[in-house]
Enzyme design. Structure first.
Site, short mmCIF file in Angstrom:
data_model
loop_
_atom_site.label_atom_id
_atom_site.label_comp_id
_atom_site.label_asym_id
_atom_site.label_seq_id
_atom_site.Cartn_x
_atom_site.Cartn_y
_atom_site.Cartn_z
CG HIS A 9 -0.33 -0.36 2.78
ND1 HIS A 9 0.60 0.88 3.03
CD2 HIS A 9 0.24 -1.03 3.90
CE1 HIS A 9 1.29 0.71 4.52
NE2 HIS A 9 1.16 -0.63 4.53
CD GLU A 82 2.19 -6.06 7.84
OE1 GLU A 82 2.48 -6.82 7.35
OE2 GLU A 82 3.03 -4.89 7.43
#
Length: 209
Positions: A9, A82
């Site tokens: 990202h 994550e």
């Protein structure tokens, strides 16, 4: 040959401030949104057959920049989140070293951290499973783009390739909005084709109007 793009990202305020994000849902900042657009302009040339993203906003919104150019919808998968960093989340690494010195020392050595931090093995397994499911969305010879996060991207790719932790530590951290390219064919299986690929330069963030 199937191609799988594992895309980190764009930048967030916590990235900029050196704070551990983990699974905290931190949005992209202005720089991160521009990075997503710049990267999407390159990735659209690969003509992706499918786009899948972590459901955390910073990854989902990064994927949306590519979806806007391709016209394809984005699928979301919680397994692409994550690494869960537990009590570390929200702290800078300087604070982590002071608050959890033993855990921090193990992290620096590339060992399992312990405590409530997700294990490397668990993270690698769930990410590799998510990558395989994403790759299955492509027709033979197709391309899938997966928008995810830095730590889990590297660990998941290593797990998929069967690399030992010592090998994985030779890879530098994945930069914001850069990606890993994997390919697969029937003879060679999964192979690393490229690592830390992305726009060559970052555009400056325009001042607020």
């Amino acid at each position: 040959m199937t191609r799988l793009i594992v895309w980190r990202h764009g930048n967030t305020d916590w990235n900029a401030g050196g704070r551990v994000q983990g699974q905290t849902d931190v949005p992209l900042n202005d720089l991160g949104r521009q990075q997503a657009v710049d990267a999407a302009e390159l990735l659209v040339k690969l003509k992706p057959d499918a786009i899948v993203a972590s459901d955390l906003r910073r990854a989902a919104d990064t994927a949306a920049a590519l979806a806007a150019l391709t016209g394809r919808s984005v699928g979301h998968d919680q397994r692409l989140r994550e690494r869960y960093f537990g009590a570390w989340q929200g702290h800078t690494m300087t604070e982590v070293a002071a608050l959890f010195p033993d855990q921090h020392a193990r992290w620096q050595a590339g060992q399992e951290v312990g405590g409530d931090v997700e294990s490397l093995d668990d993270m690698g397994k769930r990410m590799a499973e998510a990558l395989l499911d994403a790759a299955a969305l492509a027709p033979p010879g197709g391309t899938v783009v997966v928008a995810t996060h830095g730590a889990v991207a590297r660990q998941g790719v290593g797990h998929l390739l069967g690399w030992r932790l010592e090998q994985l530590r030779t890879l530098r951290a994945l930069q914001n909005c850069h990606w890993i390219e994997l390919t697969r064919d029937d003879k060679r299986g999964w192979q690393l084709a490229a690592y830390n690929v992305g726009p060559f330069s970052e555009r400056p963030v325009p001042p607020p109007v």
